[in-house]
Design a protein around this motif. Structure first.
Motif, PDB file in Angstrom:
ATOM      1  N   GLY A 770     -18.064  32.410   6.370  1.00  0.00           N
ATOM      2  CA  GLY A 770     -17.682  31.275   6.987  1.00  0.00           C
ATOM      3  C   GLY A 770     -16.321  31.072   6.942  1.00  0.00           C
ATOM      4  O   GLY A 770     -15.778  29.875   6.953  1.00  0.00           O
ATOM      5  N   LEU A 771     -15.482  32.291   6.838  1.00  0.00           N
ATOM      6  CA  LEU A 771     -14.055  32.104   6.845  1.00  0.00           C
ATOM      7  C   LEU A 771     -13.750  31.610   8.383  1.00  0.00           C
ATOM      8  O   LEU A 771     -14.258  32.032   9.229  1.00  0.00           O
ATOM      9  N   PRO A 772     -12.415  30.891   8.339  1.00  0.00           N
ATOM     10  CA  PRO A 772     -12.008  30.423   9.725  1.00  0.00           C
ATOM     11  C   PRO A 772     -11.411  31.828  10.355  1.00  0.00           C
ATOM     12  O   PRO A 772     -11.179  32.719   9.787  1.00  0.00           O
ATOM     13  N   THR A 773     -11.290  31.773  11.774  1.00  0.00           N
ATOM     14  CA  THR A 773     -10.785  32.674  12.315  1.00  0.00           C
ATOM     15  C   THR A 773      -9.244  32.876  12.519  1.00  0.00           C
ATOM     16  O   THR A 773      -8.690  31.979  12.103  1.00  0.00           O
ATOM     17  N   ILE A 774      -8.871  33.918  12.668  1.00  0.00           N
ATOM     18  CA  ILE A 774      -7.372  34.393  12.786  1.00  0.00           C
ATOM     19  C   ILE A 774      -7.233  34.812  14.277  1.00  0.00           C
ATOM     20  O   ILE A 774      -8.043  35.262  14.846  1.00  0.00           O
ATOM     21  N   LEU A 775      -5.929  34.874  14.405  1.00  0.00           N
ATOM     22  CA  LEU A 775      -5.623  35.419  15.831  1.00  0.00           C
ATOM     23  C   LEU A 775      -4.647  36.644  15.665  1.00  0.00           C
ATOM     24  O   LEU A 775      -3.658  36.949  14.966  1.00  0.00           O
ATOM     25  N   GLY A 776      -5.171  37.785  16.223  1.00  0.00           N
ATOM     26  CA  GLY A 776      -4.703  38.919  15.702  1.00  0.00           C
ATOM     27  C   GLY A 776      -5.067  40.038  16.943  1.00  0.00           C
ATOM     28  O   GLY A 776      -5.918  39.773  17.721  1.00  0.00           O
ATOM     29  N   ASP A 777      -4.704  41.246  16.615  1.00  0.00           N
ATOM     30  CA  ASP A 777      -5.117  42.352  17.592  1.00  0.00           C
ATOM     31  C   ASP A 777      -5.913  43.182  16.607  1.00  0.00           C
ATOM     32  O   ASP A 777      -5.564  43.852  15.397  1.00  0.00           O
ATOM     33  N   PRO A 884      -2.206  33.745   9.012  1.00  0.00           N
ATOM     34  CA  PRO A 884      -2.417  32.306   9.081  1.00  0.00           C
ATOM     35  C   PRO A 884      -3.633  32.163  10.026  1.00  0.00           C
ATOM     36  O   PRO A 884      -4.136  32.979  10.796  1.00  0.00           O
ATOM     37  N   LEU A 885      -4.259  30.818   9.873  1.00  0.00           N
ATOM     38  CA  LEU A 885      -5.463  30.498  10.647  1.00  0.00           C
ATOM     39  C   LEU A 885      -4.970  30.373  12.206  1.00  0.00           C
ATOM     40  O   LEU A 885      -3.747  30.063  12.604  1.00  0.00           O
ATOM     41  N   HIS A 886      -6.172  30.489  13.206  1.00  0.00           N
ATOM     42  CA  HIS A 886      -6.169  30.365  14.456  1.00  0.00           C
ATOM     43  C   HIS A 886      -6.154  28.744  14.642  1.00  0.00           C
ATOM     44  O   HIS A 886      -6.671  28.148  14.003  1.00  0.00           O
TER      45      HIS A 886
END
Length: 891
Positions: A770-777, A884-886
């Motif tokens: 249940g970890l929050p999403t991140i923004l990445g490649d 960091p989080l999305h």
């Protein structure tokens, strides 16, 4: 009966005298030898004469006696009652007829005369009575203590009594013959005409009304008029009006009405209603204001104690019932406060006070008042809040208020903040001498002198400053503002003022003076900087043409004289390349809006291209007229070229990262081949089995179908391995998308499983769900994780005395970022190398280039995160990074 006897007596007396007269006439005629006819005529005169004074009966008897005397004495034969001579018979008949007719006529005439006399007497008596009545009526009309008017149907005054005329200030002659409307106000004349008309329509019926009359001097009196119409002698109707002076009564009524109105108004203004209650009979009275306070209708709600209880707030009903019950048991005065709960949900506070009185019948009756004190209660609450606010405001503003009694030489009032300013506790008793002991000795004489002069000169307002010596040795500076209060004797009786703690202001003033000095120094320093800086200042007019450039323009290689009068878009060289940017900039200028960081390209005096960043702000005159722009420009050519170089560097780094990934794939060739061969071998085995099942005499279709399904699953698994490898080896632009870090870890594990097996490394994962999403490649993050895993595997190659275990953990750190850690139990990192392990070209491997961790750090930092090595108890090393989080995950 008596009148009949009296009449007979008069007739007998008349007959006697008549007979005697006949005897005398007979003797005379006998003596004279009168003729028969002459004697008859003489007898006729006697009979007619006595018929004038006698009755008809006596006259008839005399007539018969006369005939007998004629027949006896004068008709031959003499002394005989016979008449033999035919000539005498007509005389006798004529005598009889004449005497009887004459007597009858005379009797008739006498009767008529008597009747006329009686009538005349009656008329005389009636005239006397009428005259007497008229005198009495005139006396009554004149002297009756009421005003009388007699008017005709046209409203003309026929008569008025003296009293009435005098009351109006007129003489009778001034009113008689005038219109009765003249004594009425203009606005009442139509009403009077209507009343008179009503009387004339119903003759004999009395009408009564109240009206005003205007006296001759213009004053007004109220009268109650009782009028009746009657017919006069000539059958003409008249109206007799009796007027009762009710001015005093009217004034009393008006005063009573005014008093009642004033009372009602006073009750309404004071929100006080009156009431009375007789506990014995149960009778109760409420004034209009009482009903209004209770919001009840007087027509539908009979007043009484039960109604009060029903309207009372539930929390106060018990106390109200107790008051009512006590009043019924032991009648005595009472006073009580309670609340009303009205139908609209609002609450009223009521103060009721009643006095027990005894009525004429001996009953106890309560008479009292109910006052709506809601506003007072709210005002009290507001006052308490205001006092609390004032005290809090004084505390926050360090301002205390006070009042000084000049004659008593002491404080009349002193707020708590004054004591706090002087350093006294709230419970501490404070005298005037104690307060003076806290004032700085150098300030006390001047303070007393200022107050003395204010009192002597009666100055309205004065100010002074002094210092307070606190018990802890500190000094508090006070600014006091006060004014004098002049009493009725013309002398100053009080001083009212405030003490304000200005210690901070005094310190702030000193700081401000120091700041101003520093500001002047800073201004000079800024001026020096501006004169030596590479930036330059500019100014344009309302037509956006350059009107001023600072002297430092030459520092950027630009000639100031060549730019004066030009527009900014005439200076730029990228107008055609970026028309949209310049169109937007010109729209901003036309709208007179400020702009910031406009970057454009131009050339210097040598013709070389340079980049300029400029910011500007419009300025206006006092009337708001636009005068142009002022701003600053900076030569950012070096910055632009550095950015370009950085982009090239990033491109080189991406190339290097790709090479690293490909190199890593080369190192993972064995694992990849094993991962592909394993499903391929399974596919071949399942295909052979399928053919076997199909080659039987009776093909086993279910078993064959299962083999085909296994073939499909293994083909998908092999295809997924190839996809991962192709993805990792692919070279392309960075694609930042929302990612689940646990899914990225699972993709990496699938690629390095064979390496883990070949190096006898046991993998353990602790992935937080249940970890929050991140923004990445995805590809770059896979590269980072693979590099950390492979470094951990290689670090454990020399370990033989313990289990080779690699731990991958995902979690959320203390600042809310997603964190991933890879921990091994290998040889670890030397303490001297810990600070350099992430630097480029540093490696502890004999065959390494030292770029793996450096590239990983660049990738993590490009994602806004941080790669670091964590201290670990025991053998091995831990490398971790946090991302960091999305934004969507945060929201």
């Amino acid at each position: 009966m008596r009148s009949q006897i009296s009449s007979l007596e008069r007739s007998a007396l008349q007959f006697t005298f008549g007979s005697m007269m006949l005897a005398v006439v007979t003797l005379a005629c006998l003596y004279l030898h009168a003729h028969f006819a002459a004697t008859a005529f003489a007898y006729l005169l006697v009979v007619l004469l006595f018929s004038l004074i006698g009755s008809f009966i006596a006259s008839s008897a005399l007539c018969i006696a006369a005939i007998a005397a004629l027949a006896y004495y004068f008709a031959p034969p003499a002394f005989s009652l016979r008449i033999d001579d035919p000539q005498d018979l007509p005389v006798v008949v004529a005598f009889f007829i004449a005497s009887m007719v004459g007597a009858h006529l005379i009797a008739k005439l006498r009767q008529e005369r008597e009747a006329a006399r009686v009538v005349a007497a009656k008329l005389q008596r009636s005239a006397a009575d009428l005259e007497d009545r008229e005198k009495r009526w005139r006396a009554i009309f004149e002297h009756n203590p009421a005003m009388y008017f007699m008017v005709d149907e046209a409203g003309t005054v026929l008569n008025v009594n003296t009293l009435g005329a005098t009351q109006l200030g007129y003489a009778r002659a001034e009113l008689i013959g005038q219109s009765v409307l003249d004594v009425f106000p203009e606005e009442d004349r139509a009403f009077v005409c209507e009343c008179v008309r009503t009387c004339l329509e119903d003759v004999g019926q009395t009408r009564t009304w109240d009206v005003q009359k205007v006296k001759k001097d213009g004053s007004v009196l109220w009268v109650r008029e009782s009028a009746k119409a009657m017919l006069w002698a000539d059958e003409q109707p008249i109206v007799l009006i009796a007027c009762e002076d009710i001015t005093e009564r009217r004034r009393t009524e008006l005063a009573l009405q005014r008093s009642e109105a004033h009372l009602a108004q006073a009750q309404e203004l004071s929100h006080t209603g009156s009431f009375s209650w007789n506990p014995t009979t149960g009778e109760a009275f409420w004034s209009k204001e009482t009903f209004r306070i209770f919001q009840l209708d007087p027509q539908t709600a009979p007043p009484g104690p039960q109604l009060v209880v029903e309207r009372t707030h539930p929390d106060d009903r018990a106390s109200v019932r107790e008051i009512i019950d006590r009043a019924m048991r032991d009648p005595s005065d009472f006073e009580h406060e309670y609340r009303l709960l009205l139908p609209d949900g609002s609450v009223k506070h009521i103060h009721a006070q009643a006095r027990a009185t005894r009525t004429a019948s001996g009953d106890i009756e309560f008479v009292g008042a109910a006052t709506d004190i809601t506003a007072a209660r709210r005002a009290e609450q507001q006052l308490r809040r205001s006092e609390a606010y004032l005290a809090e405001a004084q505390h926050l503003s360090h301002t205390g208020s006070w009042s000084w009694d000049v004659y008593g030489v002491d404080f009349v009032y002193r707020s708590a903040e004054v004591d706090r300013l002087f350093g006294f506790s709230p419970q501490e008793p404070v005298s005037i001498e104690t307060i003076r002991s806290r004032i700085h000795p150098d300030d006390l004489p001047r303070l007393q002198e200022v107050q003395r002069q204010a009192i002597e000169h009666k100055e309205g307002r004065f100010e002074y400053d002094f210092r307070i010596l606190l018990p802890d040795g500190g000094i508090r500076r006070i600014h006091s503002v006060a004014h004098v209060v002049v009493g009725s004797d013309g002398n100053v009786s009080e001083l009212i003022g405030t003490h304000m703690d200005v210690t901070e202001q005094h310190a702030a003033r000193e700081r401000l003076e120091n700041t101003l000095a520093a500001l002047r120094e800073s201004e000079q320093r800024f001026r020096d900087y501006a004169e030596t800086a590479s930036d330059w200042l500019w100014e344009t007019g309302p037509d956006h043409q350059v009107t001023h450039l600072s002297e430092h323009t030459s520092a950027a290689g630009i000639l100031a004289t060549g730019l004066m009068g030009l527009l900014r878009w005439e200076i730029a060289c990228d107008l055609e390349e970026e028309p949209e940017k310049w169109a937007q900039h010109r729209a901003t200028l036309e709208a007179h809006l400020p702009f910031r960081d406009l970057v454009y390209r131009t050339v210097n005096r040598t013709g070389s291209p340079i980049y300029v960043r400029t910011s500007g702000k419009p300025f206006f005159d006092g009337k708001g007229n636009f005068l142009g722009y002022r701003g600053v420009s900076t030569d950012i050519t070096a910055t632009i070229r550095a950015d370009q170089a950085e982009q090239e560097l990033r491109k080189a780094q991406a190339e290097l990262a790709h090479v690293t990934r490909v190199t890593t794939l080369g190192e993972l060739t064995t694992s990849i081949a094993h991962e592909i061969n394993q499903p391929l071998a399974a596919i071949i085995s399942n295909a052979d089995a399928c053919l076997g099942w199909m080659g039987r005499e009776a093909p086993n279709l279910p078993a064959a179908r299962s083999s085909v399904e296994w073939i499909i699953e293994d083909a998908i698994r092999a295809s997924e391995v190839i996809r991962r490898v192709r993805t990792l080896a692919k070279k392309g632009e960075i694609e930042m998308v929302p990612l689940d870090i646990n899914e990225v870890v699972k993709d990496v594990i699938a690629l390095v499983t064979r390496e883990l097996v070949s190096h006898r490394v046991m993998l353990r994962t602790e992935l937080t769900a249940g970890l929050p999403t991140i923004l990445g490649d995805r590809i770059q993050l896979q590269q980072v994780i693979i590099n950390l895993v492979m470094n951990g595997i290689e670090a454990m190659d020399a370990v033989t005395d313990r289990t080779r275990e690699l731990l991958i953990q995902s979690s959320k750190d203390n600042v809310g970022h997603v964190q991933l850690a890879v921990t091994d139990c290998g040889v670890g990192i030397a303490e001297n190398d810990a600070d350099r392990v992430l630097d480029p070209f540093f490696t502890t491997k004999s065959t390494g280039l030292g770029m793996g961790l450096s590239i990983c750090r660049s990738i993590v930092e490009a994602h806004g995160g941080r790669l670091s090595m964590a201290h670990k108890n025991g053998p091995g090393a831990t490398f971790q990074f946090a991302l960091p989080l999305h934004k969507e995950a945060v929201s």
